[in-house]
Design a protein around this motif. Structure first.
Motif, short mmCIF file in Angstrom:
data_model
loop_
_atom_site.label_atom_id
_atom_site.label_comp_id
_atom_site.label_asym_id
_atom_site.label_seq_id
_atom_site.Cartn_x
_atom_site.Cartn_y
_atom_site.Cartn_z
N ALA A 22 -3.01 14.83 -0.83
CA ALA A 22 -3.47 14.07 -1.94
C ALA A 22 -2.56 12.56 -1.79
O ALA A 22 -3.07 11.68 -2.33
CB ALA A 22 -2.57 14.99 -3.20
N CYS A 23 -1.47 12.67 -1.03
CA CYS A 23 -0.82 11.65 -0.74
C CYS A 23 -1.50 10.54 0.40
O CYS A 23 -1.36 9.40 -0.12
CB CYS A 23 0.67 11.89 0.06
N HIS A 24 -2.46 11.22 0.89
CA HIS A 24 -3.06 10.24 2.06
C HIS A 24 -4.61 9.77 1.29
O HIS A 24 -5.16 8.81 1.76
CB HIS A 24 -3.47 10.97 3.12
N GLU A 65 0.69 -1.28 0.01
CA GLU A 65 0.08 -0.15 -0.06
C GLU A 65 0.81 1.41 -0.01
O GLU A 65 0.67 2.20 -0.72
CB GLU A 65 -0.77 -0.16 1.25
N ASN A 66 1.98 1.39 1.00
CA ASN A 66 2.79 2.50 0.93
C ASN A 66 3.47 2.34 -0.38
O ASN A 66 3.75 3.62 -1.05
CB ASN A 66 3.62 2.35 2.11
N ASN A 67 4.15 1.60 -0.85
CA ASN A 67 4.89 1.33 -1.93
C ASN A 67 4.37 2.02 -3.08
O ASN A 67 4.96 2.95 -3.98
CB ASN A 67 5.40 0.14 -2.26
N LYS A 68 2.77 1.77 -3.35
CA LYS A 68 2.13 2.23 -4.40
C LYS A 68 2.05 3.76 -4.37
O LYS A 68 2.25 4.56 -5.44
CB LYS A 68 0.65 1.78 -4.34
N VAL A 69 2.01 4.33 -3.05
CA VAL A 69 2.24 5.75 -2.95
C VAL A 69 3.34 6.44 -3.24
O VAL A 69 3.59 7.35 -3.92
CB VAL A 69 1.41 6.11 -1.70
N PHE A 70 4.43 5.71 -2.71
CA PHE A 70 5.80 6.25 -2.98
C PHE A 70 6.39 5.98 -4.53
O PHE A 70 7.16 6.52 -5.06
CB PHE A 70 6.70 5.75 -2.06
N GLY A 71 5.67 5.21 -5.35
CA GLY A 71 6.03 4.68 -6.73
C GLY A 71 7.33 3.95 -6.45
O GLY A 71 8.02 3.75 -7.84
N ARG A 72 7.62 3.35 -5.36
CA ARG A 72 8.83 2.16 -5.59
C ARG A 72 8.68 1.57 -4.15
O ARG A 72 8.18 1.71 -3.11
CB ARG A 72 10.07 3.07 -5.50
N ALA A 73 9.37 0.25 -4.18
CA ALA A 73 9.36 -0.63 -3.14
C ALA A 73 10.27 -0.12 -1.99
O ALA A 73 11.49 -0.21 -2.14
CB ALA A 73 9.70 -2.14 -3.42
N GLN A 74 9.92 0.47 -1.09
CA GLN A 74 10.85 1.15 -0.12
C GLN A 74 10.34 1.12 1.29
O GLN A 74 10.91 1.64 2.24
CB GLN A 74 11.05 2.58 -0.46
N SER A 75 9.01 0.66 1.49
CA SER A 75 8.22 0.92 2.65
C SER A 75 8.15 -0.43 3.82
O SER A 75 7.57 -1.58 2.85
CB SER A 75 6.95 1.65 2.46
N PHE A 76 8.64 -0.51 4.67
CA PHE A 76 8.47 -1.74 5.59
C PHE A 76 7.95 -1.37 6.82
O PHE A 76 8.23 -0.36 7.38
CB PHE A 76 9.98 -2.47 6.03
N VAL A 77 6.84 -2.16 7.26
CA VAL A 77 6.23 -1.92 8.36
C VAL A 77 6.10 -3.12 9.30
O VAL A 77 6.59 -4.06 8.98
CB VAL A 77 4.62 -1.70 7.93
N ALA A 78 5.28 -2.86 10.58
CA ALA A 78 5.53 -3.93 11.66
C ALA A 78 4.37 -4.78 11.17
O ALA A 78 3.00 -4.67 10.96
CB ALA A 78 4.83 -3.14 12.81
N ASP A 135 -9.96 6.34 6.81
CA ASP A 135 -10.04 7.65 7.22
C ASP A 135 -8.33 8.48 7.04
O ASP A 135 -7.99 9.27 7.66
CB ASP A 135 -10.21 7.94 8.69
N PHE A 136 -8.03 8.12 5.82
CA PHE A 136 -6.84 8.71 5.32
C PHE A 136 -5.41 8.52 6.04
O PHE A 136 -4.46 9.21 5.98
CB PHE A 136 -7.04 10.45 5.14
N VAL A 137 -5.79 7.60 6.95
CA VAL A 137 -4.41 7.15 7.69
C VAL A 137 -3.97 5.90 7.30
O VAL A 137 -4.42 4.77 7.19
CB VAL A 137 -4.99 6.93 9.16
N PHE A 138 -2.43 5.73 6.94
CA PHE A 138 -1.85 4.69 6.49
C PHE A 138 -1.63 3.90 7.75
O PHE A 138 -1.45 2.51 7.43
CB PHE A 138 -0.57 5.08 5.90
N THR A 139 -1.26 4.19 8.88
CA THR A 139 -0.53 3.30 9.60
C THR A 139 -1.38 2.49 10.43
O THR A 139 -2.63 3.03 10.83
CB THR A 139 0.33 4.23 11.08
N HIS A 140 -1.26 1.16 10.36
CA HIS A 140 -2.13 0.13 11.48
C HIS A 140 -1.57 0.14 12.85
O HIS A 140 -0.16 0.29 12.92
CB HIS A 140 -1.96 -1.33 10.66
N TYR A 141 -2.34 0.00 13.76
CA TYR A 141 -1.98 -0.36 15.06
C TYR A 141 -1.19 -1.54 15.40
O TYR A 141 -1.59 -2.64 14.81
CB TYR A 141 -3.27 -0.35 16.01
N ALA A 142 0.15 -1.53 15.87
CA ALA A 142 0.83 -2.76 15.99
C ALA A 142 0.44 -3.42 17.50
O ALA A 142 0.83 -2.96 18.54
CB ALA A 142 2.28 -2.42 16.03
#
Lengths: 173, 173
Positions: free
Chosen positions: B156-158, A100-113, B165-172
């Motif tokens: 626009a990015c969100h 999801e994040n990578n699509k927004v950034f336009g490249r594979a760069q985002s790593f999450v928990a 609700d325009f929030v990327f981060t999921h709760y860990a």
């Protein structure tokens, strides 16, 4: 009399706020880890942030290091050794790419928990844990204590940072 | 009368505790970010953890996402949209290898938080920010607001995560 009632009400309300903040842990189940006898501290998921890290290799995780009030105060004041009562929690989650994040950034760069891997604690009690630098160590996997063999490795691993009271993590400003 | 004095003392003491916890921010300097008019929220460095992340590429950072009490409550209850008053803070630090940790692990695998890069905030006010999904956005670099051009890119990015609700981060968890 009405004045006293209002004041009592205020005291109760404020006390409830303080108590509520201290006990909403989602993981505490009371089981005791081997060797050091550490339990999961109630409410640790609400503690303040010390820093973050990423481990590659077999661990392959993203981690947050949190501290209870005593630990945070000591960190911010640069106080070593940590006082008795300080507890440091290391939470870790699988390191997963975010499509999801990578699509927004336009490249594979985002790593999450991703899912949680395990949680570790260091508990300062200079009397009880005198033979291990004043620290008791514990690891819990999905709420269950890890085995004794693992707990035997904790202190030796922390000896290289003896000059910082056996604590690796620096406070992230 | 002595009873009232004790009660007053207790109220003052508890109020001091609550107020003290709310204002130890190290970065707040009162400057207002362009477009949305957001200031650095006092005490945000004490907020509870939502999750952690790592961005490669130009950003090359480790990040922690924190929430104020309203945001954390909404996250934990899975409540969308976020209620007015919710604030989400994204702190980021340079992504740097830890030689010290690598020595202990016996291989280059450990990355930690270096100097801070910038801090971003999302502030929920469904009336004030009606035209941007109810969110005001801000970025501060070393305590100073970023420029207007940058703030024009936030909403626009969100938009791709409008359903959350325009929030990327999921709760860990």
């Amino acid at each position: 009399m009405r004045g006293i009632t209002y004041l009592l009400g205020a005291v109760v309300a404020l006390t409830v706020v303080v108590v509520y903040k201290a006990h909403p842990s989602e993981h505490s189940d009371g089981e005791v880890a081997p060797i050091f006898g550490v339990k999961i501290p109630p409410g640790y998921r609400d503690w303040r942030l010390i820093s973050v890290a990423h481990e590659e290799g077999k661990l392959n995780d993203l981690r947050a290091i949190l501290g209870n009030d005593i630990a945070i105060k000591a960190y911010r004041e640069g106080k070593l050794p940590f006082p008795d009562g300080a507890i440091i929690a290391r939470l870790a989650w699988s390191y997963i790419p975010s499509e999801e994040n990578n699509k927004v950034f336009g490249r594979a760069q985002s790593f999450v928990a991703g899912p949680a891997t395990n949680v570790q604690f260091m508990v300062k009690d200079s009397t009880k844990y005198a033979s291990t630098g004043g620290w008791g160590f514990a690891q819990f996997n999905d709420g269950k204590p890890a085995d004794e063999a693992l707990h035997n490795t904790c202190f030796a691993c922390h000896v290289p940072v003896k000059t910082r009271d056996f604590v690796f993590t620096h406070y992230a400003r």
